[in-house]
Design a protein around this motif. Structure first.
Motif, PDB file in Angstrom:
ATOM      1  N   LEU A 178       1.463  37.170  -0.203  1.00 55.11           N
ATOM      2  CA  LEU A 178       0.666  37.553  -1.465  1.00 55.11           C
ATOM      3  C   LEU A 178       1.130  38.361  -2.623  1.00 55.11           C
ATOM      4  CD1 LEU A 178      -2.443  37.881  -1.673  1.00 55.11           C
ATOM      5  CD2 LEU A 178      -2.608  40.051  -0.769  1.00 55.11           C
ATOM      6  N   ASP A 179       2.288  38.908  -2.639  1.00 57.18           N
ATOM      7  CA  ASP A 179       2.840  39.293  -3.566  1.00 57.18           C
ATOM      8  C   ASP A 179       3.479  38.437  -4.607  1.00 57.18           C
ATOM      9  OD1 ASP A 179       2.363  41.981  -3.147  1.00 57.18           O
ATOM     10  OD2 ASP A 179       4.189  42.603  -2.053  1.00 57.18           O
ATOM     11  N   GLU A 180       4.015  37.280  -3.960  1.00 61.42           N
ATOM     12  CA  GLU A 180       4.358  36.128  -4.508  1.00 61.42           C
ATOM     13  C   GLU A 180       3.178  35.260  -5.240  1.00 61.42           C
ATOM     14  OE1 GLU A 180       6.590  33.853  -1.955  1.00 61.42           O
ATOM     15  OE2 GLU A 180       8.215  35.152  -1.784  1.00 61.42           O
ATOM     16  N   PHE A 181       2.155  35.429  -4.700  1.00 59.33           N
ATOM     17  CA  PHE A 181       0.869  34.777  -5.246  1.00 59.33           C
ATOM     18  C   PHE A 181       0.352  35.303  -6.483  1.00 59.33           C
ATOM     19  CE2 PHE A 181      -3.794  34.629  -5.040  1.00 59.33           C
ATOM     20  CZ  PHE A 181      -3.851  33.100  -5.399  1.00 59.33           C
ATOM     21  N   TYR A 182       0.538  36.601  -6.376  1.00 56.09           N
ATOM     22  CA  TYR A 182       0.167  37.506  -7.592  1.00 56.09           C
ATOM     23  C   TYR A 182       1.094  37.161  -8.614  1.00 56.09           C
ATOM     24  CZ  TYR A 182      -3.750  40.063  -5.149  1.00 56.09           C
ATOM     25  OH  TYR A 182      -4.779  40.345  -4.149  1.00 56.09           O
TER      26      TYR A 182
ATOM     27  N   LYS B 143      -2.104  29.392 -18.788  1.00 55.77           N
ATOM     28  CA  LYS B 143      -2.933  28.747 -18.061  1.00 55.77           C
ATOM     29  C   LYS B 143      -4.012  29.651 -17.171  1.00 55.77           C
ATOM     30  CE  LYS B 143      -0.004  25.283 -18.014  1.00 55.77           C
ATOM     31  NZ  LYS B 143      -0.274  24.154 -18.664  1.00 55.77           N
ATOM     32  N   VAL B 144      -5.033  29.098 -16.904  1.00 56.86           N
ATOM     33  CA  VAL B 144      -6.154  29.707 -15.804  1.00 56.86           C
ATOM     34  C   VAL B 144      -5.526  29.731 -14.631  1.00 56.86           C
ATOM     35  CG1 VAL B 144      -8.290  29.794 -15.076  1.00 56.86           C
ATOM     36  CG2 VAL B 144      -7.914  29.413 -17.155  1.00 56.86           C
ATOM     37  N   ALA B 145      -4.979  30.660 -14.047  1.00 61.51           N
ATOM     38  CA  ALA B 145      -4.045  30.738 -12.822  1.00 61.51           C
ATOM     39  C   ALA B 145      -4.855  30.204 -11.575  1.00 61.51           C
ATOM     40  CB  ALA B 145      -3.620  32.217 -12.426  1.00 61.51           C
ATOM     41  N   LEU B 146      -6.181  30.572 -11.645  1.00 61.49           N
ATOM     42  CA  LEU B 146      -7.011  30.280 -10.444  1.00 61.49           C
ATOM     43  C   LEU B 146      -8.527  29.845 -10.864  1.00 61.49           C
ATOM     44  CD1 LEU B 146      -6.865  29.989  -7.225  1.00 61.49           C
ATOM     45  CD2 LEU B 146      -7.995  32.410  -7.314  1.00 61.49           C
ATOM     46  N   ALA B 147      -8.877  28.752 -10.413  1.00 60.36           N
ATOM     47  CA  ALA B 147     -10.357  28.263 -10.604  1.00 60.36           C
ATOM     48  C   ALA B 147     -11.195  28.796  -9.598  1.00 60.36           C
ATOM     49  CB  ALA B 147     -10.190  26.945 -10.627  1.00 60.36           C
TER      50      ALA B 147
ATOM     51  N   PHE C  86      -3.048  29.470   2.135  1.00 59.12           N
ATOM     52  CA  PHE C  86      -3.082  30.485   1.275  1.00 59.12           C
ATOM     53  C   PHE C  86      -2.417  31.771   1.977  1.00 59.12           C
ATOM     54  CE2 PHE C  86      -5.889  34.607   0.308  1.00 59.12           C
ATOM     55  CZ  PHE C  86      -5.732  34.338  -1.029  1.00 59.12           C
ATOM     56  N   PRO C  87      -1.474  32.570   1.057  1.00 57.24           N
ATOM     57  CA  PRO C  87      -0.919  33.529   1.666  1.00 57.24           C
ATOM     58  C   PRO C  87      -1.607  34.773   1.225  1.00 57.24           C
ATOM     59  CG  PRO C  87      -0.001  33.159  -0.347  1.00 57.24           C
ATOM     60  CD  PRO C  87      -1.261  32.069  -0.357  1.00 57.24           C
ATOM     61  N   TYR C  88      -2.439  35.169   2.507  1.00 56.68           N
ATOM     62  CA  TYR C  88      -3.410  36.364   2.338  1.00 56.68           C
ATOM     63  C   TYR C  88      -2.530  37.751   2.519  1.00 56.68           C
ATOM     64  CZ  TYR C  88      -3.332  35.007   7.213  1.00 56.68           C
ATOM     65  OH  TYR C  88      -3.017  34.604   8.357  1.00 56.68           O
ATOM     66  N   ASP C  89      -1.488  37.515   2.933  1.00 60.61           N
ATOM     67  CA  ASP C  89      -0.772  38.933   3.285  1.00 60.61           C
ATOM     68  C   ASP C  89       0.719  38.694   2.867  1.00 60.61           C
ATOM     69  OD1 ASP C  89       0.463  37.680   5.505  1.00 60.61           O
ATOM     70  OD2 ASP C  89      -1.074  38.659   6.833  1.00 60.61           O
ATOM     71  N   ASN C  90       1.398  39.592   3.313  1.00 62.32           N
ATOM     72  CA  ASN C  90       2.846  39.476   3.008  1.00 62.32           C
ATOM     73  C   ASN C  90       3.892  39.051   3.994  1.00 62.32           C
ATOM     74  OD1 ASN C  90       2.983  39.933   0.086  1.00 62.32           O
ATOM     75  ND2 ASN C  90       2.600  42.067   0.495  1.00 62.32           N
ATOM     76  N   SER C  91       3.261  38.676   5.262  1.00 61.96           N
ATOM     77  CA  SER C  91       4.113  38.016   6.208  1.00 61.96           C
ATOM     78  C   SER C  91       4.475  36.690   6.022  1.00 61.96           C
ATOM     79  CB  SER C  91       3.137  38.035   7.828  1.00 61.96           C
ATOM     80  OG  SER C  91       1.998  37.246   7.537  1.00 61.96           O
ATOM     81  N   ASP C  92       5.372  35.987   6.562  1.00 58.59           N
ATOM     82  CA  ASP C  92       5.779  34.626   6.551  1.00 58.59           C
ATOM     83  C   ASP C  92       5.059  33.544   7.113  1.00 58.59           C
ATOM     84  OD1 ASP C  92       6.864  35.182   8.757  1.00 58.59           O
ATOM     85  OD2 ASP C  92       9.100  34.738   7.913  1.00 58.59           O
ATOM     86  N   LYS C  93       4.069  34.152   8.043  1.00 55.45           N
ATOM     87  CA  LYS C  93       3.335  33.151   8.954  1.00 55.45           C
ATOM     88  C   LYS C  93       2.000  33.524   8.823  1.00 55.45           C
ATOM     89  CE  LYS C  93       6.928  33.064  12.339  1.00 55.45           C
ATOM     90  NZ  LYS C  93       7.265  33.123  13.819  1.00 55.45           N
ATOM     91  N   HIS C  94       1.182  32.254   8.562  1.00 51.66           N
ATOM     92  CA  HIS C  94      -0.243  32.297   8.170  1.00 51.66           C
ATOM     93  C   HIS C  94      -1.245  31.542   9.109  1.00 51.66           C
ATOM     94  CE1 HIS C  94       0.623  34.723   5.013  1.00 51.66           C
ATOM     95  NE2 HIS C  94       1.345  33.956   4.351  1.00 51.66           N
ATOM     96  N   ASN C  95      -2.527  31.978   9.420  1.00 54.49           N
ATOM     97  CA  ASN C  95      -3.335  31.140  10.181  1.00 54.49           C
ATOM     98  C   ASN C  95      -4.178  30.637   9.273  1.00 54.49           C
ATOM     99  OD1 ASN C  95      -2.817  32.676  12.646  1.00 54.49           O
ATOM    100  ND2 ASN C  95      -3.855  34.328  11.697  1.00 54.49           N
ATOM    101  N   VAL C  96      -4.727  29.310   9.555  1.00 54.89           N
ATOM    102  CA  VAL C  96      -5.434  28.297   8.735  1.00 54.89           C
ATOM    103  C   VAL C  96      -7.011  28.050   9.698  1.00 54.89           C
ATOM    104  CG1 VAL C  96      -4.012  27.664   6.981  1.00 54.89           C
ATOM    105  CG2 VAL C  96      -4.356  26.277   9.036  1.00 54.89           C
ATOM    106  N   THR C  97      -7.877  27.919   9.025  1.00 52.59           N
ATOM    107  CA  THR C  97      -9.048  27.300   9.738  1.00 52.59           C
ATOM    108  C   THR C  97      -8.992  25.889   9.652  1.00 52.59           C
ATOM    109  OG1 THR C  97     -10.404  27.638   7.693  1.00 52.59           O
ATOM    110  CG2 THR C  97     -10.403  29.322   9.131  1.00 52.59           C
ATOM    111  N   LEU C  98      -9.558  25.431  10.929  1.00 55.47           N
ATOM    112  CA  LEU C  98      -9.672  23.825  11.016  1.00 55.47           C
ATOM    113  C   LEU C  98     -11.166  23.907  11.393  1.00 55.47           C
ATOM    114  CD1 LEU C  98      -8.625  20.968  11.095  1.00 55.47           C
ATOM    115  CD2 LEU C  98      -8.278  21.272  13.748  1.00 55.47           C
ATOM    116  N   ALA C  99     -12.117  23.288  10.359  1.00 53.49           N
ATOM    117  CA  ALA C  99     -13.543  23.218  10.551  1.00 53.49           C
ATOM    118  C   ALA C  99     -13.909  21.920  10.458  1.00 53.49           C
ATOM    119  CB  ALA C  99     -13.908  24.218   9.442  1.00 53.49           C
ATOM    120  N   PRO C 100     -15.088  21.838  10.995  1.00 51.46           N
ATOM    121  CA  PRO C 100     -15.804  20.504  11.019  1.00 51.46           C
ATOM    122  C   PRO C 100     -16.626  20.262   9.692  1.00 51.46           C
ATOM    123  CG  PRO C 100     -17.242  21.688  12.692  1.00 51.46           C
ATOM    124  CD  PRO C 100     -15.974  22.576  11.945  1.00 51.46           C
TER     125      PRO C 100
END
Length: 416
Positions: free
Chosen positions: A162-166, A177-181, A289-303
């Motif tokens: 997340l820190d790297e994202f900011y 640039k507009v960083a995020l639409a 999406f890096p929602y925190d500062n750990s190096d592993k992330h969950n992502v959803t798989l949705a229908p």
């Protein structure tokens, strides 16, 4: 005279009986044959007269006695729900938002397609151990980005915390640039912040259903508040569009393609649309999406929407064959940017290779609990509007309190 006519009468009766039986057998056979003309009701208005013409031709080549026609509507859920409720609806539709307990009233089981062990979300549109709907494809949520925009801002690696994202957003802003639409005004585009990202943060596909256990499911320091807090921070730091109420979805796709906008938190289904809006596929990337500062992330798989076959179709075998053909042979997964719902079929969207290289943990979506849906409807909670209010509020706690109160009151009135 009676002796003369009685055998004749019996013969006529027998003849009628045999003919009737013959018709019944013939009609039954017809229903089991892949033949006749069926109609598919879809939301892809852009494919009418284009890709669907090719699909119709190829389906007919595989099944010479079968034909498929396409009807497209813009307000899919509302329109389909009305038509399904009336009992008069096409052979194949994308199942609207009705309770799974109502599926047998309108749709034919699809268990005989032989796909149950091969698909994701087998239970998503099921009831009493029968499958009534199969998703057209699967989606995850991540960050779609313009590689040239990153390079122009001096960003050499994609952010994984997340820190790297900011920090990346800050460099993009400095580079003009507009960083995020956000497409804030369009509202629907904010859905990841209220559902998918909180689910990923929680590491629990049942997060939204778990709200049933609480009278105050929303908190600043729980997954919902953490997720909405990120986009609020992006807004406060000026990383979103200069005027968040002036952008729209169609223009944003072009702005991402041109590099005016750098990133978008969105489903993988948007990748082909951005490319078609004016850039090369090689210029578009996708990462979790890096929602925190750990190096592993969950992502959803949705229908996505699920195919359903009208139980009263005159050509049920053809309708089912078309559903199977769309999943196995059409190539719609690639065209629409989906992760194939068939587990043994690899996605062709190259950006998903980059996405998966970060080894995210996929959380397969579960069905919505009917009790939770009832509370949401009773409370009149629109999750994307929740995000809008949270981001713009002078004190986001007041918005949390407002939605918790609406939830608790609805929950109590429904006896949950």
């Amino acid at each position: 005279m009676k002796k003369v006519y009685l055998p004749v009468v019996l013969l006529v009766i027998l003849s009628v009986f045999i003919t009737a039986c013959g018709k019944t057998e013939s009609q039954s056979a017809d229903k089991n044959e892949i033949s006749g003309t069926i109609t598919f009701l879809t939301n892809r208005t852009d494919m009418i007269g284009e890709k669907y013409d090719d699909y119709a031709k190829r389906f007919n080549e595989k099944y010479p006695d079968a034909h498929v026609e396409f009807e497209a509507v813009t307000d899919l859920d509302k329109t389909t729900k009305i038509r399904v409720g009336s009992g008069e609806f096409p052979d194949v539709v994308l199942i609207p938002t009705i309770p799974n307990s109502d599926l047998p009233k309108y749709f034919a089981p699809l268990d005989d397609l032989g796909l149950n062990d091969r698909i994701y979300f087998k239970d998503y549109k099921s009831f009493e151990n029968k499958v009534y709907g199969i998703s057209v494809g699967a989606t995850t949520t991540g960050i779609l980005y313009n590689k040239k925009a990153f390079a122009d801002a001096g960003i050499t690696t994609v952010p994984q915390t997340l820190d790297e994202f900011y920090a990346a957003a800050d460099k993009l802003k400095a580079a003009g640039k507009v960083a995020l639409a956000s497409n804030f005004k369009d509202q629907w585009t904010l859905y990841p912040w209220s559902s998918e990202i909180p689910t990923a943060i929680a590491g629990d596909a049942d997060l939204n259903n778990n709200r049933l256990q609480s009278d105050a499911p929303y908190q600043l320091d729980n997954p919902y508040g953490q997720s909405m807090g990120i986009i609020r921070n992006m807004y406060e730091k000026g990383y979103l569009e200069p005027d968040i109420n002036s952008t729209n979805w169609e223009q944003s796709k072009k702005d991402i393609a041109s590099g005016k906008f750098a990133m978008y938190v969105i489903g993988n289904w948007a990748i082909p649309q951005v490319i078609e809006s004016g850039t090369d596929s090689a210029n578009i990337g996708y990462f979790p999406f890096p929602y925190d500062n750990s190096d592993k992330h969950n992502v959803t798989l949705a229908p996505d929407w699920a195919y359903g076959v009208n139980k009263n179709s005159e050509h049920p075998a053809t309708a089912k064959a078309f559903v199977k053909w769309m999943l196995e042979d059409s190539g719609f997964d690639d065209f629409a940017g989906f992760i194939p719902v068939l587990k043994d079929k690899k996605p062709a969207v190259t950006q998903l290779t980059e996405f998966n290289s970060f080894k995210p943990k996929y959380l397969e979506a579960v069905s919505d609990d009917p009790k939770v849906t009832a509370i949401v409807n009773k409370a009149q909670i629109t999750k994307e509007a929740f995000v809008q209010e949270f981001v713009l509020a002078s004190d986001p706690q007041t918005i949390i309190d407002k939605y918790n109160a609406a939830w608790a009151n609805a929950k109590k009135s429904l006896g949950n």
